[in-house]
Design a protein around this motif. Structure first.
Motif, PDB file in Angstrom:
ATOM      1  N   ASP A  26       0.835  -1.195   0.000  1.00 57.85           N
ATOM      2  CA  ASP A  26       0.000   0.000   0.000  1.00 57.85           C
ATOM      3  C   ASP A  26       0.876   1.253   0.000  1.00 57.85           C
ATOM      4  OD1 ASP A  26      -2.671   1.231   0.172  1.00 57.85           O
ATOM      5  OD2 ASP A  26      -2.000   1.873   2.151  1.00 57.85           O
ATOM      6  N   VAL A  27       1.925   1.227   0.811  1.00 60.69           N
ATOM      7  CA  VAL A  27       2.876   2.349   0.829  1.00 60.69           C
ATOM      8  C   VAL A  27       3.561   2.473  -0.532  1.00 60.69           C
ATOM      9  CG1 VAL A  27       5.036   3.179   1.860  1.00 60.69           C
ATOM     10  CG2 VAL A  27       3.230   2.247   3.323  1.00 60.69           C
ATOM     11  N   ASP A  28       3.956   1.335  -1.100  1.00 63.90           N
ATOM     12  CA  ASP A  28       4.611   1.336  -2.419  1.00 63.90           C
ATOM     13  C   ASP A  28       3.692   1.875  -3.506  1.00 63.90           C
ATOM     14  OD1 ASP A  28       6.808   0.241  -1.170  1.00 63.90           O
ATOM     15  OD2 ASP A  28       6.471  -1.794  -1.941  1.00 63.90           O
ATOM     16  N   VAL A  29       2.412   1.529  -3.426  1.00 63.53           N
ATOM     17  CA  VAL A  29       1.442   2.030  -4.412  1.00 63.53           C
ATOM     18  C   VAL A  29       1.357   3.546  -4.321  1.00 63.53           C
ATOM     19  CG1 VAL A  29      -1.025   2.134  -4.981  1.00 63.53           C
ATOM     20  CG2 VAL A  29       0.075  -0.081  -4.622  1.00 63.53           C
ATOM     21  N   GLY A  30       1.263   4.052  -3.111  1.00 58.52           N
ATOM     22  CA  GLY A  30       1.203   5.499  -2.926  1.00 58.52           C
ATOM     23  C   GLY A  30       2.421   6.190  -3.492  1.00 58.52           C
ATOM     24  N   ALA A  31       3.588   5.646  -3.225  1.00 61.42           N
ATOM     25  CA  ALA A  31       4.832   6.234  -3.740  1.00 61.42           C
ATOM     26  C   ALA A  31       4.890   6.151  -5.255  1.00 61.42           C
ATOM     27  CB  ALA A  31       6.041   5.525  -3.122  1.00 61.42           C
ATOM     28  N   ALA A  32       4.495   5.011  -5.809  1.00 63.56           N
ATOM     29  CA  ALA A  32       4.543   4.838  -7.265  1.00 63.56           C
ATOM     30  C   ALA A  32       3.605   5.820  -7.960  1.00 63.56           C
ATOM     31  CB  ALA A  32       4.184   3.407  -7.645  1.00 63.56           C
ATOM     32  N   LEU A  33       2.439   6.014  -7.383  1.00 66.48           N
ATOM     33  CA  LEU A  33       1.484   6.931  -8.008  1.00 66.48           C
ATOM     34  C   LEU A  33       1.937   8.382  -7.868  1.00 66.48           C
ATOM     35  CD1 LEU A  33      -1.903   5.260  -7.045  1.00 66.48           C
ATOM     36  CD2 LEU A  33      -0.757   5.263  -9.278  1.00 66.48           C
ATOM     37  N   ARG A  34       2.591   8.708  -6.763  1.00 67.24           N
ATOM     38  CA  ARG A  34       3.126  10.068  -6.616  1.00 67.24           C
ATOM     39  C   ARG A  34       4.236  10.321  -7.628  1.00 67.24           C
ATOM     40  NH1 ARG A  34       2.366   8.948  -1.306  1.00 67.24           N
ATOM     41  NH2 ARG A  34       4.515   8.253  -1.015  1.00 67.24           N
ATOM     42  N   ASP A  35       5.074   9.299  -7.828  1.00 68.76           N
ATOM     43  CA  ASP A  35       6.212   9.436  -8.751  1.00 68.76           C
ATOM     44  C   ASP A  35       5.798   9.352 -10.210  1.00 68.76           C
ATOM     45  OD1 ASP A  35       7.786   9.609  -6.509  1.00 68.76           O
ATOM     46  OD2 ASP A  35       8.474   7.523  -6.608  1.00 68.76           O
ATOM     47  N   TRP A  36       4.649   8.738 -10.468  1.00 69.08           N
ATOM     48  CA  TRP A  36       4.198   8.544 -11.848  1.00 69.08           C
ATOM     49  C   TRP A  36       3.444   9.781 -12.296  1.00 69.08           C
ATOM     50  CZ3 TRP A  36      -0.834   7.688 -14.025  1.00 69.08           C
ATOM     51  CH2 TRP A  36      -0.814   7.275 -15.361  1.00 69.08           C
ATOM     52  N   ALA A  37       4.046  10.490 -13.208  1.00 69.54           N
ATOM     53  CA  ALA A  37       3.407  11.705 -13.733  1.00 69.54           C
ATOM     54  C   ALA A  37       3.695  11.758 -15.228  1.00 69.54           C
ATOM     55  CB  ALA A  37       3.949  12.932 -13.027  1.00 69.54           C
ATOM     56  N   PRO A  38       2.825  11.131 -16.007  1.00 70.39           N
ATOM     57  CA  PRO A  38       3.085  11.127 -17.450  1.00 70.39           C
ATOM     58  C   PRO A  38       3.020  12.547 -18.010  1.00 70.39           C
ATOM     59  CG  PRO A  38       0.881  10.317 -16.995  1.00 70.39           C
ATOM     60  CD  PRO A  38       1.557  10.506 -15.670  1.00 70.39           C
ATOM     61  N   SER A  39       3.924  12.815 -18.936  1.00 74.97           N
ATOM     62  CA  SER A  39       3.963  14.152 -19.539  1.00 74.97           C
ATOM     63  C   SER A  39       2.842  14.328 -20.559  1.00 74.97           C
ATOM     64  CB  SER A  39       5.322  14.396 -20.197  1.00 74.97           C
ATOM     65  OG  SER A  39       5.569  13.388 -21.158  1.00 74.97           O
ATOM     66  N   VAL A  40       2.305  13.213 -21.014  1.00 79.81           N
ATOM     67  CA  VAL A  40       1.187  13.239 -21.965  1.00 79.81           C
ATOM     68  C   VAL A  40       0.081  12.362 -21.409  1.00 79.81           C
ATOM     69  CG1 VAL A  40       2.657  13.651 -23.977  1.00 79.81           C
ATOM     70  CG2 VAL A  40       2.171  11.316 -23.273  1.00 79.81           C
ATOM     71  N   ALA A  41      -1.005  12.288 -22.118  1.00 78.73           N
ATOM     72  CA  ALA A  41      -2.103  11.417 -21.686  1.00 78.73           C
ATOM     73  C   ALA A  41      -1.598   9.986 -21.573  1.00 78.73           C
ATOM     74  CB  ALA A  41      -3.253  11.504 -22.683  1.00 78.73           C
ATOM     75  N   PRO A  42      -2.078   9.250 -20.560  1.00 75.35           N
ATOM     76  CA  PRO A  42      -1.609   7.866 -20.393  1.00 75.35           C
ATOM     77  C   PRO A  42      -1.918   7.012 -21.630  1.00 75.35           C
ATOM     78  CG  PRO A  42      -3.119   8.497 -18.612  1.00 75.35           C
ATOM     79  CD  PRO A  42      -3.075   9.622 -19.579  1.00 75.35           C
ATOM     80  N   SER A  43      -0.992   6.113 -21.913  1.00 77.20           N
ATOM     81  CA  SER A  43      -1.185   5.191 -23.028  1.00 77.20           C
ATOM     82  C   SER A  43      -2.252   4.163 -22.645  1.00 77.20           C
ATOM     83  CB  SER A  43       0.125   4.475 -23.353  1.00 77.20           C
ATOM     84  OG  SER A  43       0.465   3.587 -22.294  1.00 77.20           O
ATOM     85  N   GLU A  44      -2.663   3.385 -23.619  1.00 77.05           N
ATOM     86  CA  GLU A  44      -3.639   2.319 -23.371  1.00 77.05           C
ATOM     87  C   GLU A  44      -3.090   1.324 -22.347  1.00 77.05           C
ATOM     88  OE1 GLU A  44      -7.172   0.251 -23.601  1.00 77.05           O
ATOM     89  OE2 GLU A  44      -6.701   2.207 -24.439  1.00 77.05           O
ATOM     90  N   LEU A  45      -1.825   0.977 -22.476  1.00 77.69           N
ATOM     91  CA  LEU A  45      -1.197   0.054 -21.533  1.00 77.69           C
ATOM     92  C   LEU A  45      -1.184   0.655 -20.126  1.00 77.69           C
ATOM     93  CD1 LEU A  45       0.303  -2.587 -21.008  1.00 77.69           C
ATOM     94  CD2 LEU A  45       2.415  -1.416 -21.632  1.00 77.69           C
ATOM     95  N   GLU A  46      -0.875   1.932 -20.016  1.00 75.56           N
ATOM     96  CA  GLU A  46      -0.865   2.581 -18.702  1.00 75.56           C
ATOM     97  C   GLU A  46      -2.269   2.632 -18.098  1.00 75.56           C
ATOM     98  OE1 GLU A  46       2.888   5.662 -18.961  1.00 75.56           O
ATOM     99  OE2 GLU A  46       1.059   6.149 -20.085  1.00 75.56           O
ATOM    100  N   ARG A  47      -3.246   2.907 -18.923  1.00 74.38           N
ATOM    101  CA  ARG A  47      -4.628   2.928 -18.418  1.00 74.38           C
ATOM    102  C   ARG A  47      -5.047   1.549 -17.918  1.00 74.38           C
ATOM    103  NH1 ARG A  47      -5.352   6.474 -22.708  1.00 74.38           N
ATOM    104  NH2 ARG A  47      -6.290   4.910 -24.067  1.00 74.38           N
ATOM    105  N   LYS A  48      -4.675   0.523 -18.662  1.00 75.68           N
ATOM    106  CA  LYS A  48      -5.005  -0.841 -18.230  1.00 75.68           C
ATOM    107  C   LYS A  48      -4.287  -1.181 -16.923  1.00 75.68           C
ATOM    108  CE  LYS A  48      -6.230  -2.816 -22.671  1.00 75.68           C
ATOM    109  NZ  LYS A  48      -5.939  -3.831 -23.688  1.00 75.68           N
TER     110      LYS A  48
END
Length: 100
Positions: A26-48
């Motif tokens: 749960d902590v890792d998910v929070g960190a990953a989502l904070r660090d994940w900031a796509p510069s463009v709209a998420p790709s189909e793979l990222e959305r999935k």
């Protein structure tokens, strides 16, 4: 992809009822989502991957809620049992005094 690995980890930890692993993930998910900031709209793979992660996280939260309810029931049963044993001990003690 990291998000898919996290989703898989959440599901695996949930299946094994590994509460410490779920907490770490749960902590890792929070960190990953904070660090994940796509510069463009998420790709189909990222959305999935985000959808899979969201579903896995929801499942983990439900498992935690279910476990809390189960523990609550167990504690209530233990309290009731303790009250019965206390009443029994008090009654049994009175009988011993009456026989003296």
């Amino acid at each position: 992809m990291q998000l898919l690995r996290l989703a898989q980890g959440l599901r695996q930890a949930g299946r094994h009822r590994d509460w410490r692993a779920l907490q770490r993930l749960d902590v890792d998910v929070g960190a990953a989502l904070r660090d994940w900031a796509p510069s463009v709209a998420p790709s189909e793979l990222e959305r999935k991957a985000l959808t899979a992660l969201g579903e896995a996280h929801a499942e983990a939260r439900q498992l935690c809620r279910d476990e809390m309810q189960s523990l609550e029931q167990t504690l209530n049963q233990m309290r009731e049992g303790r009250e019965r044993w206390s009443a029994y001990a008090a009654h049994g003690g009175q009988q011993l005094e009456d026989q003296s």
